[in-house]
Design an enzyme around this catalytic site. Structure first.
Site, PDB file in Angstrom:
ATOM      1  N   CYS A 176      32.701  60.791  25.903  1.00  0.00           N
ATOM      2  CA  CYS A 176      32.715  59.424  25.382  1.00  0.00           C
ATOM      3  C   CYS A 176      33.825  58.629  26.050  1.00  0.00           C
ATOM      4  CB  CYS A 176      32.905  59.423  23.873  1.00  0.00           C
ATOM      5  SG  CYS A 176      34.539  60.012  23.373  1.00  0.00           S
ATOM      6  N   CYS A 185      37.344  59.816  25.484  1.00  0.00           N
ATOM      7  CA  CYS A 185      37.768  60.914  26.371  1.00  0.00           C
ATOM      8  C   CYS A 185      38.445  60.330  27.610  1.00  0.00           C
ATOM      9  CB  CYS A 185      36.563  61.751  26.818  1.00  0.00           C
ATOM     10  SG  CYS A 185      35.703  62.601  25.490  1.00  0.00           S
ATOM     11  N   ASP A 190      35.978  27.932  55.957  1.00  0.00           N
ATOM     12  CA  ASP A 190      36.454  27.736  57.319  1.00  0.00           C
ATOM     13  C   ASP A 190      35.249  27.254  58.131  1.00  0.00           C
ATOM     14  OD1 ASP A 190      38.090  28.016  59.662  1.00  0.00           O
ATOM     15  OD2 ASP A 190      36.950  29.827  60.104  1.00  0.00           O
ATOM     16  N   ASP A 240      36.783  34.115  58.459  1.00  0.00           N
ATOM     17  CA  ASP A 240      36.524  35.303  59.270  1.00  0.00           C
ATOM     18  C   ASP A 240      37.625  35.646  60.263  1.00  0.00           C
ATOM     19  OD1 ASP A 240      36.137  33.167  60.983  1.00  0.00           O
ATOM     20  OD2 ASP A 240      34.561  34.175  62.125  1.00  0.00           O
ATOM     21  N   ASP A 297      42.668  32.972  58.978  1.00  0.00           N
ATOM     22  CA  ASP A 297      42.183  32.787  57.597  1.00  0.00           C
ATOM     23  C   ASP A 297      42.789  33.802  56.635  1.00  0.00           C
ATOM     24  OD1 ASP A 297      40.414  30.704  58.322  1.00  0.00           O
ATOM     25  OD2 ASP A 297      38.937  32.165  59.014  1.00  0.00           O
TER      26      ASP A 297
END
Length: 776
Positions: free
Chosen positions: A35, A38, A447, A662, A666
């Site tokens: 459960c 636990c 960007d 990318d 950035d």
């Protein structure tokens, strides 16, 4: 900066580097959890273990992620700490996925066997207890005791084991409630049976609850079985990714081709890949070409053409050609292995919203035990006769109906399904925090280069002067018709630009090479920032800016100049072409907008997300691109540090911000945003800084990621409302809240059925995320 400050800065950075080196992060499966409590107990124990800095245990996928200081702690200590609680940690196992799958299969088989036995025995008990005209021997209390005992101690034995382990560690869990509730019913019945004559001689009516304890265990076991089966479906994404991995490779060793197990492939190996085969590892093509189906990793349905010097991804499918490659990344270094590891870590991570349920769950079981004893005392004081029986039934119902499992499963099951779905659609979500933050995003900053645009210059259009035949005569070209003249001009352009290394020249070469012939070039000269000049076929060829050609005494054709003006308004770069000082052609070059960009912006605006274009490019180009894709808010000529500052200022206004980029420039902005989204073709720095990676660099995946996150959070809230609502409503009912008005008391057997249904409902609701359409 002074030398002293520099030295100090260097010291700090060295200390931080050492700290990072000493820290180790491991993920491993844990067997034996029953459960959410636990998982919470294991997590608390791990956090107290020597050397452990951070620990996270996820009940939904039975995984633990632990960060520890290697100088202080060790994997052995971690394993030992988990073992003291009665669970098994599989640290350092090679086939972790197989271990989890085998464990679940074994547990499911064991549950199935126990469920069959307990169902049969409980069925006889219910017939004897509930049906007046049932066989007399089934109504016999001694027979009932015999039937109930294996259910209580063999079928339900693990509840006692788990409850005892928890008690030894001064804590409680779900099994504590089950063990207490069923034991009260069972041992009360045994006591009543053994002292039946004494009670009857005293005029006290005896009651037996053997069928109650057996039914509770059977129904909870059924719920656990259904939950386990449903949980298996939540991790199907990982299974699919693992299933993609290749088993063998064709290596060329000592001039001979041999088939090797993948584990024996080393970096630098020369590999041969045949049509229809999966590529064994990440590498580079050195001979041949082919179409590669990368959909299994990137989600892109169309095959990708690959030639010599192109990179290939391990486990993707070689569709048509035969090629040879050099192995560059093997084992855990391959893209697929890293994706699998990231998905597993993300599925095991905790969303901030889970802190609420963690806090509630930590106090839940002890609170329920207190409430159950309080219920017993109140019924004994003010309840109707027979008070003891009413008090016992209500106490058992409270212990059984309470369900911390539903609370514990509410968040992680939804996250596991969502991250798995994202991975199969080309959206790699690194952690649950990014997933939750993305659902609340109000501003997304894009960007320009490589994000909204393709990231490389491409010739958009080529125009020739109208009177080409006349010009051909002036140039003493003995060729006709016009198409041949155009082809000749293209060949001159191709031959000259082939000698230049400028990105614009490369774009021109790509555009004209298929319709051109290569001529010998002499006296080539590159005028930086202006253009090129060369002698080809005894003709002087000039390619470059308007100013460059005018400086070389070329008269610009008015017809071409008119086109040039229009193209500049579209932010295109214009290249003029002259042969022997006659302007013959015009080339329009631009970084093309991605086809999906305008629709992407529309989808974001439709859900009240404000798109912003932020670029280091000039204002004119930025505004043109923004207008074409539908963005009104433009920030141009922005330096990398200024991008970060702008995002920080937006966040201070309580605006949840996402950044899509990318490049290396950035990276600071991606890290500063609430959610960093990196395009899959980006730099390693950008990919590291982002919380979400779009594997196939498709801008349309941005709104898809937002939609997935919103659907996930909605699903989590539904689960939490159900889990909290279930406990809030049924615990008072179990205590007897309905009895004063309606004389209704919750039967413990119904309580166990409701508890089992609660967990199954939460997992089933989470599985609905699989059907969410992301491309609409």
């Amino acid at each position: 900066m002074s030398q002293e400050v520099q030295r100090e800065s260097s010291k700090i950075s060295t200390v931080n580097e050492r700290k990072r080196v000493d820290m180790k992060k491991i993920s491993f499966p844990i067997s034996g959890m029953h459960c959410a409590s636990c998982a919470a107990n294991i997590q608390r124990t791990l956090q107290k273990t020597k050397g452990v800095v951070n620990a996270n245990v996820n009940y939904a996928n039975e995984q633990a992620t632990v960060e520890y200081d290697e100088k202080v702690g060790s994997e052995k200590n971690i394993e030992k700490a988990i073992a003291t609680l009665g669970y098994t940690a599989h640290i350092g196992a090679n086939d972790k996925e197989d271990i989890v799958a085998l464990d679940r299969a074994k547990e499911r088989q064991e549950l199935k066997r126990k469920l069959l036995v307990s169902s049969v025995l409980t069925g006889f008990l219910l017939i004897g207890a509930m049906i007046p005209f049932s066989p007399a021997f089934l109504q016999n209390a001694w027979v009932m005791w015999i039937l109930a005992t294996p259910v209580q101690f063999w079928v339900g034995g693990h509840y006692y084991h788990s409850a005892w382990s928890a008690l030894k560690n001064k804590t409680t869990n779900m099994d504590t409630l089950i063990a207490l509730g069923t034991s009260v019913a069972y041992f009360f019945s045994v006591f009543s049976l053994l002292f039946m004559r004494f009670f009857r001689s005293a005029g006290v009516e005896t009651h037996f609850y053997f069928e109650v304890s057996a039914t509770i265990i059977t129904l909870i076991l059924l719920g656990k079985f259904l939950e386990l089966r449903a949980k298996g479906k939540t991790s199907e994404a990982i299974k699919k990714l693992v299933g993609l991995q290749v088993k063998t490779a064709h290596a060329i060793r000592n001039g001979k081709e041999v088939t090797l197990p993948l584990e024996q492939v080393v970096k630098g190996d020369h590999l041969h890949v045949l049509p229809g085969e999966k590529i064994p590892v990440d590498g580079i093509i050195i001979a041949g070409e082919s179409s590669i189906d990368e959909s299994m990793v990137t989600g892109e349905s169309l095959p990708v053409e690959k030639r010599k010097h192109d990179q290939v991804i391990g486990s993707t499918v070689n569709q048509s050609g035969t090629f040879e490659m050099i192995a560059q990344k093997i084992g855990s270094e391959t893209m697929l292995a890293q994706i699998i590891e990231l998905v597993k870590q993300a599925q095991g991570s905790r969303a901030p919203i889970q802190a609420i349920t963690d806090t509630v769950a930590s106090y839940f079981v002890p609170t329920i035990i207190i409430i159950s004893f309080f219920t017993f005392i109140v019924w004994m004081i003010i309840g109707p006769q027979p008070r003891l029986l009413y008090a016992l039934v209500s106490m058992i119902s409270v212990l059984i109906v309470a369900c911390p499992c539903a609370l514990g499963l509410a968040t992680p099951t939804s996250i596991i399904v969502a991250i798995g779905k994202g991975a199969t659609h080309g959206i790699l979500i690194k952690d649950a925090q990014a997933l939750e933050a993305a659902s609340n995003v109000r501003t997304i900053i894009f960007d320009k280069t490589g994000t909204l645009t393709e990231g490389k210059p491409v010739v958009q259009k080529q125009i020739y002067v109208d009177n080409l035949q006349k010009i051909a005569n002036e140039l003493r070209l003995t060729i006709a018709p016009q198409s041949m003249i155009e082809s000749y001009i293209d060949s001159l352009i191709f031959s000259v630009e082939k000698n230049s290394h400028h990105p614009l020249a490369k774009a021109v070469v790509q555009f004209v090479e298929k319709k051109s012939h290569l001529f010998e070039v002499t006296r080539f000269k590159d005028f930086s920032g202006l253009g090129v000049k060369a002698l080809v076929e005894n003709h002087e060829v000039l390619i470059g800016t308007r100013a460059f050609l005018e400086k070389q005494n070329v008269h610009i054709a008015p017809q071409l100049d008119a086109y040039a003006q229009q193209w500049r308004e579209n932010a295109w770069t214009v290249s003029y072409v002259a042969i022997d000082n006659i302007n013959v052609a015009l080339l329009g070059i631009a970084d093309a907008i991605k086809a999906a960009a305008p629709q992407t912006i529309q989808r974001l605006c439709a859900v009240n997300i404000t798109p912003v274009l932020m670029t280091g490019d000039n204002k004119e180009t930025a505004h043109v691109i923004a207008k074409q894709v539908g963005i009104s808010d433009v920030r141009a000529e922005v330096l990398p540090q200024d991008k970060e500052s702008y995002i920080t200022s937006l966040r201070k206004q309580r605006n949840i911000v996402a950044m899509v980029g990318d490049g290396i420039n950035d990276a600071p902005a991606l890290a500063a945003a609430d959610v960093g989204i990196a395009m899959g073709n980006g730099t390693d720095v950008a990919l590291e800084s982002a919380g979400i990676v779009l594997l196939r660099s498709d801008i349309a995946l941005v709104p898809a990621a937002v939609k997935l996150s919103k659907a996930t959070m909605r699903n989590i809230y539904q689960n939490l409302v159900w889990a909290f609502g279930y406990n809030i409503v049924l615990i008072p009912v179990a205590m007897g809240a309905l009895y004063p008005l309606f004389h209704v008391q919750l039967n413990p057997m119904l309580a166990s059925a409701a508890m089992a249904l609660s967990s199954v409902s939460v997992v089933t609701n989470a599985l609905r995320l699989k059907s969410v359409p992301l491309n609409k």
